[in-house]
Design an enzyme around this catalytic site. Sequence first.
Site, PDB file in Angstrom:
ATOM      1  N   ASN A  93       0.848  -1.199   0.000  1.00 43.57           N
ATOM      2  CA  ASN A  93       0.000   0.000   0.000  1.00 43.57           C
ATOM      3  C   ASN A  93       0.883   1.248   0.000  1.00 43.57           C
ATOM      4  O   ASN A  93       2.106   1.133  -0.087  1.00 43.57           O
ATOM      5  CB  ASN A  93      -0.959  -0.015   1.191  1.00 43.57           C
ATOM      6  CG  ASN A  93      -0.217  -0.193   2.506  1.00 43.57           C
ATOM      7  OD1 ASN A  93       0.649   0.600   2.861  1.00 43.57           O
ATOM      8  ND2 ASN A  93      -0.554  -1.256   3.242  1.00 43.57           N
TER       9      ASN A  93
ATOM     10  N   LEU B  80      -4.243  -5.589  15.322  1.00 43.98           N
ATOM     11  CA  LEU B  80      -4.871  -4.721  16.332  1.00 43.98           C
ATOM     12  C   LEU B  80      -5.892  -5.487  17.152  1.00 43.98           C
ATOM     13  O   LEU B  80      -5.936  -5.349  18.384  1.00 43.98           O
ATOM     14  CB  LEU B  80      -5.521  -3.522  15.641  1.00 43.98           C
ATOM     15  CG  LEU B  80      -6.093  -2.447  16.562  1.00 43.98           C
ATOM     16  CD1 LEU B  80      -5.030  -1.900  17.505  1.00 43.98           C
ATOM     17  CD2 LEU B  80      -6.725  -1.325  15.750  1.00 43.98           C
TER      18      LEU B  80
END
Length: 415
Positions: A212, A310
């Site tokens: 990305n 996360l």
Amino acid sequence: MGKTLTGKTILLGVTGGIAAYKAATLCSRLVGLGATVRVMMTEGATQFITPLTLQTLTRHPVATDVFDERDPSIVQHIDWADSADLAVIAPATANMLAKLANGLADDMISTTLLATTAPLLIAPAMNVHMWEHPAVIDNVNKLASRGATFVEPGTGQLACGYVGKGRLAEPDEIVEAIVAMLVSPKPLSGKKVLVTAGGTVERIDPVRYITNDSSGKMGFAIAEAARDRGAEVTLICGRMEAEVPHGVKIVKVDSATSMYDAVMDRLANTDLVVKAAAVADYRPASQATHKMKKTSETFTLQLVRNPDILQAIGEWRVAQPDGAKPFIIGFAAETNDVEKHALDKLQRKKCDLIVANNVTEAGAGFGTETNIVSVYGPKGLVEQLPQMSKRAVAERLLEIAQAVIGEQNRKGTER
């Protein structure tokens, strides 16, 4: 206050503004606190206050010319740069801010500051319209992104006749900032902070991969800010464009799975986690050992889910007996419905704070020097930050986190 600065050497740069006269009081205060003060002046500054005045107050020679070498055994600006515990510019004109921001070195102050590794404290003073000029704002943001600390100018009657922001902070306020930087306990001293940054790389074959646009700049700014607040920082970084910060432990990874392993292995000894990395949600189901050749007009690539780092951090914390550590800050890079997605992510992934931004906005998101973010907690929006340097965002984010942690600790004590 006592001799709180005994043993500390402070470089004081005085530039050519009417507020230069306040340097006399500043020198007097610092010497009274036990500091060794070495003053550098621009030619303009000598038009407002004499070198003899500051020499008398500091009991040290004042440097006004980089070529005025008085001791043949040393190069003065290098010797002074090496000796400094802190460099201070007060007052700092718009001209000096431009020099420092762009690496110019054409006088004693700018040359010495390029050579020093000491922290830098800047107290600007100028006309209100100069202070608000986009070029000055850019230079301030650039310096802040490199770690410079500012004592912002006050608001009041200016020498030019205007009333507004631009007046040099009072000497006692500058002294307080100096003492805070050199003496006061740092707010994250003794704490262990784990930051993830950059993008992950998911290999298709030895020469192709999925990734990305993350540059790592936001995570690096957070690592630097935590370091400067006294924390022991571990930075786990994937693919990046920015230069990694000094003074932190660097752990380089490539894929989402390798970042997952690096993070989970360190959670038990971590007080604060900031997951700023842009982790790929999917990876190729298989990786070719050799470069894949074109064999048909179309090509289908099968992808499988990557571990959600996360969410794993949040679930790990919940499973701990005390459930208290680490404090968790996540990031949400969105393109629409920012608040809705951020609050959903905060709840699902059991974070304490979520920092969200719309990466399609100019001045925000990947690869930029600035960011525009909103910080959310369990009760909703905590603070919306305007466009500012990523270092400034990092500083404010840590201030918010420290306030929330303090409140959590206070409520825990009351129970």
